[in-house]
Design a protein around this motif. Structure first.
Motif, PDB file in Angstrom:
ATOM      1  N   VAL A 154      97.459  17.977 -18.655  1.00 32.38           N
ATOM      2  CA  VAL A 154      96.363  18.451 -19.513  1.00 32.38           C
ATOM      3  C   VAL A 154      95.276  19.133 -18.696  1.00 32.38           C
ATOM      4  O   VAL A 154      94.781  18.591 -17.705  1.00 32.38           O
ATOM      5  CB  VAL A 154      95.735  17.280 -20.314  1.00 32.38           C
ATOM      6  CG1 VAL A 154      94.645  17.801 -21.250  1.00 32.38           C
ATOM      7  CG2 VAL A 154      96.809  16.537 -21.096  1.00 32.38           C
ATOM      8  N   ASP A 155      94.915  20.334 -19.130  1.00 26.73           N
ATOM      9  CA  ASP A 155      93.782  21.077 -18.564  1.00 26.73           C
ATOM     10  C   ASP A 155      93.086  21.799 -19.708  1.00 26.73           C
ATOM     11  O   ASP A 155      93.372  22.961 -19.996  1.00 26.73           O
ATOM     12  CB  ASP A 155      94.264  22.068 -17.502  1.00 26.73           C
ATOM     13  CG  ASP A 155      93.135  22.909 -16.914  1.00 26.73           C
ATOM     14  OD1 ASP A 155      91.960  22.642 -17.258  1.00 26.73           O
ATOM     15  OD2 ASP A 155      93.413  23.828 -16.129  1.00 26.73           O
ATOM     16  N   ILE A 156      92.182  21.091 -20.371  1.00 27.32           N
ATOM     17  CA  ILE A 156      91.463  21.668 -21.515  1.00 27.32           C
ATOM     18  C   ILE A 156      89.955  21.497 -21.335  1.00 27.32           C
ATOM     19  O   ILE A 156      89.229  22.488 -21.206  1.00 27.32           O
ATOM     20  CB  ILE A 156      91.935  21.040 -22.846  1.00 27.32           C
ATOM     21  CG1 ILE A 156      93.435  21.294 -23.046  1.00 27.32           C
ATOM     22  CG2 ILE A 156      91.128  21.638 -24.016  1.00 27.32           C
ATOM     23  CD1 ILE A 156      94.011  20.653 -24.298  1.00 27.32           C
ATOM     24  N   ASP A 157      89.491  20.256 -21.346  1.00 25.56           N
ATOM     25  CA  ASP A 157      88.059  19.997 -21.163  1.00 25.56           C
ATOM     26  C   ASP A 157      87.675  20.148 -19.685  1.00 25.56           C
ATOM     27  O   ASP A 157      88.530  20.120 -18.792  1.00 25.56           O
ATOM     28  CB  ASP A 157      87.715  18.591 -21.645  1.00 25.56           C
ATOM     29  CG  ASP A 157      87.784  18.468 -23.158  1.00 25.56           C
ATOM     30  OD1 ASP A 157      87.307  19.390 -23.843  1.00 25.56           O
ATOM     31  OD2 ASP A 157      88.326  17.459 -23.650  1.00 25.56           O
ATOM     32  N   HIS A 158      86.380  20.254 -19.428  1.00 27.70           N
ATOM     33  CA  HIS A 158      85.913  20.377 -18.046  1.00 27.70           C
ATOM     34  C   HIS A 158      86.134  19.079 -17.273  1.00 27.70           C
ATOM     35  O   HIS A 158      86.372  19.090 -16.064  1.00 27.70           O
ATOM     36  CB  HIS A 158      84.434  20.756 -18.014  1.00 27.70           C
ATOM     37  CG  HIS A 158      84.149  22.089 -18.634  1.00 27.70           C
ATOM     38  ND1 HIS A 158      84.802  23.240 -18.261  1.00 27.70           N
ATOM     39  CD2 HIS A 158      83.280  22.454 -19.614  1.00 27.70           C
ATOM     40  CE1 HIS A 158      84.341  24.261 -18.980  1.00 27.70           C
ATOM     41  NE2 HIS A 158      83.429  23.808 -19.815  1.00 27.70           N
ATOM     42  N   SER A 159      86.030  17.954 -17.966  1.00 26.12           N
ATOM     43  CA  SER A 159      86.242  16.644 -17.356  1.00 26.12           C
ATOM     44  C   SER A 159      86.264  15.624 -18.486  1.00 26.12           C
ATOM     45  O   SER A 159      85.957  15.957 -19.643  1.00 26.12           O
ATOM     46  CB  SER A 159      85.123  16.310 -16.360  1.00 26.12           C
ATOM     47  OG  SER A 159      83.946  15.913 -17.033  1.00 26.12           O
ATOM     48  N   PRO A 160      86.605  14.347 -18.202  1.00 29.19           N
ATOM     49  CA  PRO A 160      86.554  13.342 -19.261  1.00 29.19           C
ATOM     50  C   PRO A 160      85.167  13.145 -19.853  1.00 29.19           C
ATOM     51  O   PRO A 160      85.035  12.592 -20.951  1.00 29.19           O
ATOM     52  CB  PRO A 160      87.031  12.066 -18.554  1.00 29.19           C
ATOM     53  CG  PRO A 160      87.901  12.560 -17.449  1.00 29.19           C
ATOM     54  CD  PRO A 160      87.234  13.820 -16.977  1.00 29.19           C
ATOM     55  N   ASN A 195      86.910  19.110 -13.465  1.00 29.95           N
ATOM     56  CA  ASN A 195      86.009  19.858 -12.603  1.00 29.95           C
ATOM     57  C   ASN A 195      85.049  18.944 -11.844  1.00 29.95           C
ATOM     58  O   ASN A 195      84.396  19.375 -10.898  1.00 29.95           O
ATOM     59  CB  ASN A 195      85.200  20.861 -13.441  1.00 29.95           C
ATOM     60  CG  ASN A 195      84.422  21.844 -12.604  1.00 29.95           C
ATOM     61  OD1 ASN A 195      84.975  22.501 -11.727  1.00 29.95           O
ATOM     62  ND2 ASN A 195      83.124  21.942 -12.842  1.00 29.95           N
ATOM     63  N   ASP A 196      84.972  17.681 -12.251  1.00 26.97           N
ATOM     64  CA  ASP A 196      84.012  16.735 -11.672  1.00 26.97           C
ATOM     65  C   ASP A 196      84.672  15.863 -10.605  1.00 26.97           C
ATOM     66  O   ASP A 196      85.898  15.759 -10.538  1.00 26.97           O
ATOM     67  CB  ASP A 196      83.436  15.838 -12.764  1.00 26.97           C
ATOM     68  CG  ASP A 196      82.556  16.604 -13.741  1.00 26.97           C
ATOM     69  OD1 ASP A 196      82.212  17.763 -13.442  1.00 26.97           O
ATOM     70  OD2 ASP A 196      82.231  16.033 -14.801  1.00 26.97           O
ATOM     71  N   PRO A 197      83.869  15.177  -9.779  1.00 27.65           N
ATOM     72  CA  PRO A 197      84.417  14.210  -8.825  1.00 27.65           C
ATOM     73  C   PRO A 197      85.103  13.064  -9.566  1.00 27.65           C
ATOM     74  O   PRO A 197      84.922  12.875 -10.778  1.00 27.65           O
ATOM     75  CB  PRO A 197      83.180  13.722  -8.064  1.00 27.65           C
ATOM     76  CG  PRO A 197      82.148  14.773  -8.267  1.00 27.65           C
ATOM     77  CD  PRO A 197      82.403  15.337  -9.631  1.00 27.65           C
ATOM     78  N   PRO A 198      85.899  12.256  -8.860  1.00 29.14           N
ATOM     79  CA  PRO A 198      86.568  11.116  -9.499  1.00 29.14           C
ATOM     80  C   PRO A 198      85.577  10.214 -10.234  1.00 29.14           C
ATOM     81  O   PRO A 198      84.496   9.918  -9.750  1.00 29.14           O
ATOM     82  CB  PRO A 198      87.213  10.391  -8.315  1.00 29.14           C
ATOM     83  CG  PRO A 198      87.469  11.479  -7.318  1.00 29.14           C
ATOM     84  CD  PRO A 198      86.307  12.417  -7.452  1.00 29.14           C
ATOM     85  N   VAL A 217      91.651  14.477  -4.933  1.00 29.45           N
ATOM     86  CA  VAL A 217      90.626  15.509  -4.789  1.00 29.45           C
ATOM     87  C   VAL A 217      91.265  16.747  -4.156  1.00 29.45           C
ATOM     88  O   VAL A 217      91.854  16.664  -3.070  1.00 29.45           O
ATOM     89  CB  VAL A 217      89.454  15.001  -3.936  1.00 29.45           C
ATOM     90  CG1 VAL A 217      88.432  16.118  -3.712  1.00 29.45           C
ATOM     91  CG2 VAL A 217      88.789  13.804  -4.615  1.00 29.45           C
ATOM     92  N   VAL A 218      91.161  17.867  -4.850  1.00 29.49           N
ATOM     93  CA  VAL A 218      91.724  19.132  -4.375  1.00 29.49           C
ATOM     94  C   VAL A 218      90.588  19.979  -3.825  1.00 29.49           C
ATOM     95  O   VAL A 218      89.641  20.300  -4.551  1.00 29.49           O
ATOM     96  CB  VAL A 218      92.457  19.879  -5.503  1.00 29.49           C
ATOM     97  CG1 VAL A 218      93.042  21.187  -4.983  1.00 29.49           C
ATOM     98  CG2 VAL A 218      93.545  18.997  -6.110  1.00 29.49           C
ATOM     99  N   GLU A 228      83.337  24.907   0.890  1.00 33.79           N
ATOM    100  CA  GLU A 228      84.427  24.605  -0.018  1.00 33.79           C
ATOM    101  C   GLU A 228      83.918  23.919  -1.279  1.00 33.79           C
ATOM    102  O   GLU A 228      82.811  23.389  -1.320  1.00 33.79           O
ATOM    103  CB  GLU A 228      85.466  23.703   0.670  1.00 33.79           C
ATOM    104  CG  GLU A 228      84.965  22.323   1.020  1.00 33.79           C
ATOM    105  CD  GLU A 228      86.045  21.466   1.648  1.00 33.79           C
ATOM    106  OE1 GLU A 228      87.092  22.012   2.068  1.00 33.79           O
ATOM    107  OE2 GLU A 228      85.846  20.233   1.719  1.00 33.79           O
ATOM    108  N   SER A 229      84.759  23.961  -2.309  1.00 39.77           N
ATOM    109  CA  SER A 229      84.495  23.260  -3.556  1.00 39.77           C
ATOM    110  C   SER A 229      85.642  22.298  -3.799  1.00 39.77           C
ATOM    111  O   SER A 229      86.683  22.348  -3.133  1.00 39.77           O
ATOM    112  CB  SER A 229      84.361  24.241  -4.714  1.00 39.77           C
ATOM    113  OG  SER A 229      83.201  25.038  -4.577  1.00 39.77           O
ATOM    114  N   THR A 230      85.463  21.417  -4.777  1.00 33.56           N
ATOM    115  CA  THR A 230      86.498  20.440  -5.103  1.00 33.56           C
ATOM    116  C   THR A 230      86.680  20.320  -6.606  1.00 33.56           C
ATOM    117  O   THR A 230      85.747  20.526  -7.382  1.00 33.56           O
ATOM    118  CB  THR A 230      86.169  19.045  -4.536  1.00 33.56           C
ATOM    119  OG1 THR A 230      84.974  18.556  -5.152  1.00 33.56           O
ATOM    120  CG2 THR A 230      85.980  19.093  -3.022  1.00 33.56           C
ATOM    121  N   ASN A 231      87.911  20.006  -7.002  1.00 37.21           N
ATOM    122  CA  ASN A 231      88.244  19.551  -8.347  1.00 37.21           C
ATOM    123  C   ASN A 231      89.015  18.248  -8.193  1.00 37.21           C
ATOM    124  O   ASN A 231      89.343  17.848  -7.078  1.00 37.21           O
ATOM    125  CB  ASN A 231      89.114  20.574  -9.085  1.00 37.21           C
ATOM    126  CG  ASN A 231      88.384  21.851  -9.476  1.00 37.21           C
ATOM    127  OD1 ASN A 231      89.024  22.842  -9.793  1.00 37.21           O
ATOM    128  ND2 ASN A 231      87.057  21.859  -9.434  1.00 37.21           N
TER     129      ASN A 231
END
Length: 240
Positions: A154-160, A195-198, A217-218, A228-231
């Motif tokens: 699933v990749d729809i919302d920005h985060s939970p 898009n947010d941290p864990p 974390v990617v 750098e950025s992370t998802n």
């Protein structure tokens, strides 16, 4: 140099104005495809590392399993779907998107991934609300009620926590996640982009229904900000 800015598609939807555009980025010196819904960026080809990893990590977690049936919630620019199809054991891929216009842009070749996805006989697009289907006792495939999958990606919302629509919130609750688990084969994989941290509360909610819960974390270079950025990619396995 390429044309600086092109609007490739536009329409009005119940969720707001939907725009597909292509622009030349002077920083990276390449063309960027973007989909916007109202003021929200649904997807950009500028940063796709985590979307690709979402598909790869989900299928890799299934190990040596064969004849895999996978469902992807959220088509976007197609990077996650392409990554899923890279796995040679994938037998079928069902891609669900609430925006029929996005599916049409792929089918018309306005989005680069569309040519590959529409030509692959394993891939099928479904125009529907992924979250409504997830709530339904019939499951995620309208053509096959009760069908189970080996992976739900699933990749729809920005985060939970950061949602495109407030009504999506129940999907991320223990009850919503149990419905996802029940739509998987034993040992099947649930994978979610953020898009947010864990998020520890969400990890705990996952742990109530799933085994081997993890937040990967990617990291990827961000030339716009420097550094750098992370998802985050959440992974969880249904009990055997």
């Amino acid at each position: 140099m390429s044309i600086r800015f092109q609007e490739l598609g536009w329409c009005r939807t119940p969720m707001g104005e939907l725009v597909l555009r292509r622009r030349f980025d002077p920083v990276t010196r390449r063309e960027i495809d973007e989909i916007k819904l109202g003021d929200e960026f649904l997807m950009s080809s500028q940063f796709t590392d985590a979307e690709v990893e979402l598909g790869r990590l989900a299928t890799a977690r299934l190990g040596d399993a064969t004849d895999l049936d996978v469902v992807v919630g959220g088509l976007g620019l197609g990077f996650t779907a392409l990554a899923v199809l890279e796995h040679p054991a994938v037998r079928s891929l069902t891609v669900i998107d609430a925006l029929g216009e996005v599916i049409a842009w792929h089918e018309r070749g306005l989005i680069p991934a569309g040519a590959v996805l529409t030509a692959d006989p394993r891939c099928r697009f479904v125009h529907g609300d992924f979250f409504e289907l997830a709530r339904s006792p019939d499951g995620l495939d309208p053509a096959a009620p009760g069908r189970r999958f080996h992976a739900v990606v699933v990749d729809i919302d920005h985060s939970p926590r950061h949602l495109l629509r407030p009504e999506n919130a129940d999907f991320y609750t223990p009850a919503g996640l149990r419905r996802v688990r029940d739509g998987l084969h034993p040992g099947g994989v649930f994978a979610l982009w953020s898009n947010d941290p864990p998020d520890d509360p969400f990890l705990r909610a996952l742990g109530e229904s799933f085994d081997r819960v993890a937040a990967e974390v990617v990291r990827f270079p961000n030339p716009l900000r420097g550094g750098e950025s992370t998802n985050t990619v959440y992974l969880a396995s249904a009990p055997e």
